[in-house]
Design a protein around this motif. Sequence first.
Motif, short mmCIF file in Angstrom:
data_model
loop_
_atom_site.label_atom_id
_atom_site.label_comp_id
_atom_site.label_asym_id
_atom_site.label_seq_id
_atom_site.Cartn_x
_atom_site.Cartn_y
_atom_site.Cartn_z
N UNK A 1 0.86 -1.19 0.00
CA UNK A 1 0.00 0.00 0.00
C UNK A 1 0.90 1.23 0.00
N UNK A 2 0.64 2.22 -0.85
CA UNK A 2 1.47 3.43 -0.81
C UNK A 2 1.55 4.02 0.59
N UNK A 3 2.74 4.44 0.97
CA UNK A 3 2.91 5.05 2.29
C UNK A 3 2.37 6.47 2.32
N UNK A 4 2.41 7.14 1.17
CA UNK A 4 2.08 8.56 1.08
C UNK A 4 1.32 8.83 -0.22
N UNK B 1 -9.68 22.18 -0.14
CA UNK B 1 -9.51 21.40 1.09
C UNK B 1 -9.28 19.91 0.87
N UNK B 2 -9.78 19.35 -0.24
CA UNK B 2 -9.58 17.93 -0.58
C UNK B 2 -10.02 16.99 0.55
N UNK B 3 -11.12 17.33 1.20
CA UNK B 3 -11.52 16.56 2.39
C UNK B 3 -11.85 15.11 2.06
N UNK B 4 -12.54 14.85 0.95
CA UNK B 4 -12.89 13.47 0.60
C UNK B 4 -11.65 12.65 0.28
N UNK B 5 -10.71 13.23 -0.44
CA UNK B 5 -9.50 12.49 -0.80
C UNK B 5 -8.62 12.26 0.42
N UNK C 1 -0.66 8.22 4.38
CA UNK C 1 -0.46 9.58 4.88
C UNK C 1 -0.63 10.57 3.74
N UNK C 2 -1.19 11.73 4.05
CA UNK C 2 -1.37 12.78 3.04
C UNK C 2 -0.32 13.86 3.20
N UNK C 3 0.36 14.16 2.10
CA UNK C 3 1.26 15.31 2.04
C UNK C 3 0.58 16.39 1.21
N UNK D 1 -3.07 25.06 10.21
CA UNK D 1 -4.29 24.35 9.82
C UNK D 1 -3.94 22.99 9.21
N UNK D 2 -2.94 22.96 8.34
CA UNK D 2 -2.48 21.68 7.77
C UNK D 2 -2.00 20.73 8.87
N UNK D 3 -1.16 21.26 9.75
CA UNK D 3 -0.58 20.41 10.80
C UNK D 3 -1.69 19.82 11.67
N UNK D 4 -2.67 20.62 12.04
CA UNK D 4 -3.74 20.12 12.90
C UNK D 4 -4.68 19.16 12.17
N UNK D 5 -4.67 19.18 10.86
CA UNK D 5 -5.41 18.18 10.09
C UNK D 5 -4.64 16.87 10.01
N UNK D 6 -3.39 16.87 10.48
CA UNK D 6 -2.57 15.67 10.41
C UNK D 6 -1.83 15.51 9.10
N UNK D 7 -1.77 16.57 8.29
CA UNK D 7 -1.10 16.50 7.01
C UNK D 7 0.39 16.77 7.16
N UNK D 8 1.16 16.31 6.19
CA UNK D 8 2.59 16.59 6.10
C UNK D 8 2.74 17.76 5.13
#
Length: 273
Positions: A154-157, A167-171, A181-183, A217-224
């Motif tokens: 499975x892709x790691x990222x 915002x790309x919330x669904x993706x 993980x989402x970058x 905002x990105x960091x608190x969404x858990x994004x890289x």
Amino acid sequence: MNIPSITLNDGNRIPQFGLGVFLMPAEETKEHVAYALANGYRHIDTAAIYGNEREVGAAIAESGIARDEIFVTTKLWNSRQTDAPAALAESLEKLGLDHVDLYLIHWPTPDFDNYLQAWHDLEQLRSDGLTRSIGVSNFHQQHLRRVIENSEVVPAVNQIEVHPSLGQFDLVDANTELGIATEAWSPLGRRADLDDQVIAGIAHRLERTPAQVILRWHIQRGLIVFPKSSSPERLRENADIFDFELTADDMRAIDALDAGNRVGPDPETFNRR
């Protein structure tokens, strides 16, 4: 600099914040990467198509920082999807490294339909120790499902365009459900995102810059996230986002700015070689 890290689905850890070098001129890249590393950055995101891998590698080599303390990402360009082993060998030569930490398929380029072959090659490159983790960039749900259904890894990222007006919330949710993980690339979006009155108001209240609010905002969404900057002051400012938090109301207000506004190409139609 106390930058948090995220554990990927293969057990490797990636700093949640770093420096991107997209559109950074080669003649300037070494200086800016060196400055970032000297000021606590430990995650550098480049790509073969950026034309600055050699300068990234030179900055790393001259930094005096142990190789295992720096997370390096590069990417497989579209015209090389049937030639991934040779493409990565070229990137490693330019970077002056014996492996990268993350190797990504840059775009799915659906008209050419080579990304599944490329993914199988990336699986072997990981097995060979030439990259510690493998992933994709700009993949939509159907591309991800096809990769996962036809491979062992499975892709790691999944690195995708994300900013307040996209915002790309669904993706992002789909990535999370798959353990990917989402970058976020182009994390600050268009100038309109930085000038938005909602973000400006939050920044004023917190005595922060609009860019810091968006990156938080990105960091608190858990994004890289790895914003690009050629300014030493901005490099320091961008990283100064780990000593404050946005409220739940702040997060909802920024989420509401999503308008589907892309800065870059649509992965469904982008097939540049």
